[in-house]
Write a protein that holds these residues in place. Structure first.
Motif: not given
Length: 646
Positions: A351-367
């Motif tokens: 399993r390969y996974q990348n954490l990218s800027t798409d994971n930054i969310d404006s909703y509190q706690g979601k990021s």
């Protein structure tokens, strides 16, 4: 996992026929323990002996299907017990629903396999004539033995299926549930009743939240499988089950005797992989990435531990930094490609996974939730994992920086806790790489959680530049190479040896001054005491050089003691190493380990400290430049303001 010719299909319609009795077992059953001792009162589900709980006024156990149980107070209500794992929230959570559905399906599969076992053996006929009251006395022992065998088959299949179906929901939470005692062999239904009763007891003791609910379920299933397998090793009438294999197509689940199924769901990679010879320069980073790709393959799925993690020298987190265009992405593609190829040979899930800027969310706690999901997916002990965080300076916020968003700071907090927190468990099945062009912009505490440093400095020598030009030009030309042996400069061992030797003295001016001063005062740094004096002098020059830095340095030294690549043939032929048991793999690795030398320690101190001084110098320069710009803007603002008053 494809079906083989010796696997019989377990038909979905046969499994679903058992859904109703399976659901009824989960809703309510009465059971008086015979072998195990009750540790909880069954009058009312409780979360644990020391946590009080209250019954809900109303809760639909399975929304849309089942209603509140009206079982007597002495009954076991496993669905209600599961529902008490979230502080009495009146709504069923996704985790609770996943557990309930997995248990129902596991019970249904177990009952279906028990029926198949009964039909394969004389047991079905013995049940019929016994029901009619015509069982001969001379066949009563045979009947009892077959019933015991069927019970063991049902219990093992139930635990095996439950563990398999819940594997993708596992977290790093762990529970020691103790022994499993209520293993009954009168008949399959009673055996399953006993298992549900004991599972209810374990959940009441340990499942105080949803993470522990899943952990308790998996721990109980593992203990039950071990106990049943031990009993089965001396039981009779099991030849038919041991020699057969069934497949559940919908779940990609194979029942193969008393062997646990492994959740084998990796990620399908679409990236372009790179070969090691396509990474020009970056000798130390390339060498360590190649070693790490093989290290992670030593992970033992049965022990859920890697011998390298136990012996020392496993790189759990690392940071690769360098200027734009020096090869960080190529390094990721190379390492992911190596691990992917090794896993294909061994038939391991990768399993390969990348954490990218798409994971930054404006909703509190979601990021933070996105970051935690990324961590858990890679940490999954049932897969070989590789997680990358590219451009981490943009993704994770620096505390105290007013330009860091709330989402970035959430990600920073999750990564810090996951990489070196109180609950961090390094099994050795995965590694995380953080990459940045501007590591000085990464929070100091997060950066120091990178156990290893890969300086990705790209091509450096004349030979490197010739090699990269030759590589990128491709084949569609007739230009001669000239007086140059292609890729000879990329011969990894000699290049790495030269790179390590280059750290006998520091490279950053600030650190070099400290090194020269200490060496002049106490002489050659050839003892623990003298090296400790050097470390203290570094700390006096840079207060950020703390105890965590010393730990990272000693970890890097241990990696150097493992300064060998596992032989290629061990990766190409899994039986030589990968398929060995844990203790054998550990002994094979110990035979290759090298002694730690003074030169290793000095080189790793200088490598790590050089990186910290480099980050600090860049950080200071960036801060100074920012202040200069601010002062300039203030002066210009004052000038314009005064001009407007004239």
């Amino acid at each position: 996992m494809s079906q083989t010719s010796d696997q019989m299909e377990l038909r979905e319609e046969d499994i679903r026929k058992h859904y109703v009795p399976a659901a009824e077992m989960l809703m309510q059953l009465d059971h008086t323990p015979r072998l195990a001792q009750a540790r909880l009162s069954l009058e009312q589900p409780e979360k644990s002996p020391d946590v009080s709980a209250t019954r809900r006024r109303f809760r639909s156990t399975t929304p849309g299907l089942l209603t509140r149980s009206t079982a007597p107070a002495s009954g076991v209500r496993l669905l209600d017990r599961i529902a008490m794992s979230d502080d009495d929230d009146p709504l069923t959570s996704p985790a609770q629903a996943a557990v309930a559905h997995a248990l129902r399906r596991a019970l249904a599969i177990a009952l279906t396999v028990a029926d198949a076992f009964s039909d394969q053996t004389p047991l079905t006929e013995l049940k019929r004539i016994n029901l009619e009251g015509r069982l001969p006395q001379d066949r009563s022992v045979e009947f009892t033995e077959y019933l015991a065998a069927e019970s063991l088959v049902a219990l093992y299949t139930f635990a095996n299926a439950a563990s398999y179906l819940l594997a993708s929901h596992s977290t790093e939470a762990s529970v020691e549930v103790g022994n499993v005692d209520e293993v009954l062999t009168d008949n399959a239904p009673l055996a399953l009743h006993g298992a549900i009763w004991e599972l209810d007891q374990k959940l009441g003791q340990f499942a105080t939240d949803e993470a522990l609910l899943i952990a308790t379920m998996l721990a109980y299933a593992e203990q039950l499988m071990d106990k049943v397998a031990q009993r089965a090793s001396t039981a009779g009438r099991l030849q038919s089950f041991n020699q057969s294999a069934w497949r559940v197509e919908a779940d990609d689940f194979v029942i193969d005797g008393f062997s646990p199924a492994r959740k084998a769901k990796g990620s399908s990679l679409t990236m372009t992989f790179k070969k090691p010879n396509e990474v020009v320069g970056n000798h130390i980073a390339k060498y360590q990435a190649m070693k790490l790709a093989k290290m992670v393959m030593a992970y033992d799925f049965d022990r859920k531990l890697n011998p390298f993690a136990e012996l020392g020298g496993f790189i759990f987190t690392f940071m690769g930094d360098g200027k734009p265009g020096t090869g960080k992405t190529t390094l990721i593609q190379m390492m992911a490609g190596l691990v992917n190829d090794y896993c294909k040979v061994a038939d391991y899930p990768f399993r390969y996974q990348n954490l990218s800027t798409d994971n930054i969310d404006s909703y509190q706690g979601k990021s933070g939730q996105n970051a935690k999901a990324f961590i858990n997916n890679v940490l999954d002990p049932h897969v070989i994992g590789f997680g990358t965080i590219d451009d981490i300076d943009q993704l994770a916020g620096k505390r105290g920086d007013r330009q860091s968003s709330a989402g970035q700071l959430e990600i920073t907090a999750v990564l810090m806790e996951s990489f070196a927190g109180a609950n961090t468990v390094v099994r050795g099945n995965c590694t995380f790489g953080m990459f940045s062009n501007y590591p000085e912009n990464v929070d100091d505490a997060l950066r120091q959680r990178a156990g290893a440093r890969f300086l990705v400095d790209g091509p450096q020598t004349r030979d490197d530049y010739i090699d990269i030009l030759y590589l990128l030009m491709g084949k569609n030309h007739d230009i001669p190479v000239g007086a140059h042996e292609v890729f000879s400069a990329q011969e990894i061992k000699s290049a790495v040896a030269a790179s390590f030797e280059g750290h006998a003295r520091p490279k950053e001016v600030g650190l070099l001054n400290v090194y020269d001063r200490v060496s002049a005062e106490i002489g050659a740094l050839d003892t623990i005491a003298k090296m400790g004096t050097y470390l203290k002098a570094i700390q006096e020059a840079d207060e950020r050089f703390t105890g965590r830095a010393i730990k990272n340095i000693t970890d890097a030294v241990k990696v150097r003691a493992m300064d060998f690549e596992l032989p290629d043939e061990w990766m190409e032929t899994p039986e030589l190493f990968l398929f060995k048991d844990y203790d054998t793999k550990k002994a094979m690795i110990e035979d290759l380990r090298q002694p730690i030398t003074v030169d290793m320690v000095i080189q790793e101190i200088n490598r790590y400290a050089d990186s910290e001084f480099r980050y600090a110098d860049k950080s200071d320069e960036v801060a100074i430049d920012a202040m200069v710009r601010d002062f300039g803007r203030q002066e210009e603002a004052k000038k314009r303001y005064l001009e407007s008053k004239v």
